[in-house]
Design an enzyme around this catalytic site. Structure first.
Site, mmCIF file in Angstrom:
data_model
loop_
_atom_site.group_PDB
_atom_site.id
_atom_site.type_symbol
_atom_site.label_atom_id
_atom_site.label_comp_id
_atom_site.label_asym_id
_atom_site.label_seq_id
_atom_site.Cartn_x
_atom_site.Cartn_y
_atom_site.Cartn_z
ATOM 1 C CB THR A 191 45.602 52.442 -30.319
ATOM 2 O OG1 THR A 191 45.444 52.333 -31.740
ATOM 3 C CG2 THR A 191 44.933 53.728 -29.881
ATOM 4 C CB CYS A 234 48.998 46.999 -34.668
ATOM 5 S SG CYS A 234 47.424 46.636 -33.862
#
Length: 231
Positions: A83, A197
């Site tokens: 992430t 992202c």
């Protein structure tokens, strides 16, 4: 081949892509039935999101570091945080390990510079776009970073959490991202766009913008495979 450790589940939608990419890239390089050596810890993402919303970043850091140490004990020889947002905790996690942490912003910066991009737009969660940890890391590599306006940042953030992390890929959201990317290129002069992202590449692809898109999930996995294979 070295064993790759994954801190995943943030969200699992993109962690699935990491696992696929790692194995596909190893197969491309080694052929036959070769696949990646992987150990993974998958979080209950709701617990991580609760820490984010409450600003309890130290609590989140403790959770990630504990899991990372277990991966190291299980044989991981390098580590990926799957992430972008949680790389805000990368320094604390790296300091607590004896194996290298592959920083997603570093590999993204390498790709930007290799294509001559000096000014890049960053899309991601509000935490990634508004905090300094990601932009400063890129700036250390000589890349100027811009972000969308406040309304656009909120739209980008909401689509990530309300849709992409829940497996929803919607046409009107792709259209909204395309509008934002167009603003960033035509009005702010972005030479490339960072899909900062790991869920965003589920929604937009290379043909959705007039400048290069930098898929951080792919770049992160590619670097990990190169390191695992000693390249």
């Amino acid at each position: 081949m070295k064993t790759i450790g994954l801190l995943g589940g943030m969200s699992w939608e993109s962690t699935v892509v990491y696992y696929q990419l790692l194995n596909q890239l190893v197969r491309e390089k080694r052929g036959g039935l070769h696949s990646a050596k992987v150990v993974m810890h998958s979080f209950d993402f709701e617990e991580i999101v609760a820490c984010q919303k409450a600003g309890e970043w130290q609590k989140a850091a403790d959770m990630l570091l504990a899991a990372a140490r277990k991966l190291e004990e299980s044989g991981a020889e390098l580590l990926l945080i799957c992430t972008n947002t949680m790389h805000t905790l990368a320094p604390e996690i790296a300091a607590g390990l004896n194996i290298p942490l592959v920083h997603i912003a570093d590999v993204t910066a390498e790709a930007l510079r290799s294509q001559g991009v000096q000014k890049a737009a960053l899309l991601g969660t509000r935490y990634t776009m508004e905090q300094d940890f990601y932009r400063e890391r890129l700036q250390e590599h000589g890349v100027e970073v811009i972000v969308p306006g406040s309304v656009e940042r909120q739209d980008v953030h909401d689509i990530i959490f309300d849709e992409l992390c829940q497996g929803q890929i919607l046409a009107h959201s792709r259209k909204r991202y395309c509008e934002i990317m167009t603003q960033l290129t035509e009005e702010q002069g972005a030479e490339g766009i960072i899909l900062g992202c790991t869920e965003i590449p589920l929604l937009v692809k290379a043909g959705d913008a007039c400048v290069p898109l930098f898929d951080t999930t792919y770049l992160h996995a590619k670097k990990a495979v190169e390191m695992a294979l000693g390249e």
